[in-house]
Scaffold this motif. Structure first.
Motif, mmCIF file in Angstrom:
data_model
loop_
_atom_site.group_PDB
_atom_site.id
_atom_site.type_symbol
_atom_site.label_atom_id
_atom_site.label_comp_id
_atom_site.label_asym_id
_atom_site.label_seq_id
_atom_site.Cartn_x
_atom_site.Cartn_y
_atom_site.Cartn_z
ATOM 1 N N LEU A 242 -82.664 21.229 80.040
ATOM 2 C CA LEU A 242 -82.170 21.533 78.700
ATOM 3 C C LEU A 242 -81.616 22.948 78.704
ATOM 4 O O LEU A 242 -82.239 23.860 79.250
ATOM 5 N N THR A 243 -80.434 23.121 78.106
ATOM 6 C CA THR A 243 -79.855 24.456 77.981
ATOM 7 C C THR A 243 -79.395 24.665 76.547
ATOM 8 O O THR A 243 -79.110 23.706 75.821
ATOM 9 N N GLN A 244 -79.327 25.932 76.169
ATOM 10 C CA GLN A 244 -78.789 26.321 74.871
ATOM 11 C C GLN A 244 -77.843 27.479 75.110
ATOM 12 O O GLN A 244 -78.263 28.505 75.658
ATOM 13 N N HIS A 245 -76.592 27.288 74.758
ATOM 14 C CA HIS A 245 -75.567 28.329 74.961
ATOM 15 C C HIS A 245 -75.543 28.793 76.421
ATOM 16 O O HIS A 245 -75.418 29.972 76.704
ATOM 17 N N GLY A 246 -75.717 27.838 77.346
ATOM 18 C CA GLY A 246 -75.656 28.136 78.770
ATOM 19 C C GLY A 246 -76.928 28.699 79.368
ATOM 20 O O GLY A 246 -77.005 28.919 80.574
ATOM 21 N N GLU A 247 -77.959 28.907 78.556
ATOM 22 C CA GLU A 247 -79.231 29.463 79.045
ATOM 23 C C GLU A 247 -80.285 28.371 79.147
ATOM 24 O O GLU A 247 -80.380 27.491 78.278
ATOM 25 N N LEU A 248 -81.107 28.444 80.186
ATOM 26 C CA LEU A 248 -82.167 27.461 80.391
ATOM 27 C C LEU A 248 -83.112 27.428 79.198
ATOM 28 O O LEU A 248 -83.528 28.469 78.687
ATOM 29 N N ARG A 249 -83.477 26.221 78.755
ATOM 30 C CA ARG A 249 -84.420 26.040 77.643
ATOM 31 C C ARG A 249 -85.581 25.132 78.038
ATOM 32 O O ARG A 249 -86.543 24.982 77.340
ATOM 33 N N GLY A 250 -85.478 24.513 79.207
ATOM 34 C CA GLY A 250 -86.543 23.646 79.707
ATOM 35 C C GLY A 250 -86.028 22.848 80.880
ATOM 36 O O GLY A 250 -84.862 22.471 80.915
ATOM 37 N N CYS A 251 -86.899 22.613 81.851
ATOM 38 C CA CYS A 251 -86.517 21.813 83.020
ATOM 39 C C CYS A 251 -87.776 21.265 83.658
ATOM 40 O O CYS A 251 -88.633 22.016 84.116
ATOM 41 N N ILE A 252 -87.887 19.947 83.649
ATOM 42 C CA ILE A 252 -89.040 19.265 84.242
ATOM 43 C C ILE A 252 -88.511 18.047 84.986
ATOM 44 O O ILE A 252 -87.566 17.402 84.538
#
Length: 184
Positions: free
Chosen positions: A44-54
């Protein structure tokens, strides 16, 4: 893998997260290949920044279950972030990486291991005793040099960046990936 698979997988992940946040959403789950075992990561990203990764490194359950479980976990259980809120959902982008089978690497030292890596192609799993970490192939975009990539992989595992021992095990894999914004 075709873009059509991405057009099925991404909505499944989005529907899973949406329903968990109380927003009803349906996705087509009828494709027969979703019943085959598969391993994926949901990022998951928001505005190109990581927001979650599993994700899962090995195919131990049907791909449909793996996508749903990893989408939920990326949104609500990634300990690096607070759980995703409904207010964030509309500007959160989903990417799914479908992993190939893991391939153990053979080497005698770190230098020999680094020479075998294929930047931009290989996802890498680092293991030594109880220490373990992985980077998807997409991480090469931020860390394009093999030595720096490996140093960060060791740090992610909780080890010093200059750590090495003959007990280190490395495996690699490739991915087919789909990003939500590229499918629209």
């Amino acid at each position: 893998m075709s873009i059509e698979k991405g057009r099925i997988l991404i909505p499944i992940a989005r529907a899973t997260i949406s329903r968990a946040l109380g927003r009803e959403m349906q996705a087509d789950e009828d494709a027969e290949w979703l019943r085959e075992h598969g391993a994926c990561f949901v990022t998951l990203t928001q505005h190109g920044e990581l927001r979650g990764c599993i994700g899962s490194l090995e195919a131990r359950r049907p791909l449909l279950e793996d996508v749903k479980a990893n989408a939920y976990a990326a949104a609500f259980r990634d300990t690096r972030f607070s759980p995703l809120s409904l207010a964030e959902l509309d500007y959160t982008e989903i990417e799914i990486s479908l992993l190939s089978t893991m391939q153990p690497m053979t080497f005698h030292d770190e230098r020999e291991a680094l020479v075998q890596l294929r930047p931009g192609v290989d996802g890498v799993v680092f293991e030594c005793g109880d220490y373990r970490s992985t980077f998807l192939p997409q991480v090469w975009e931020q860390l394009p040099e093999c030595g720096i990539f490996m140093a960060h992989l060791k740090r992610k595992a909780g080890l010093p960046t200059d750590f090495w021992t003959p007990d280190v095990k490395l495996s690699r894999y490739t991915v087919n990936k789909w990003k939500e914004s590229e499918l629209k």
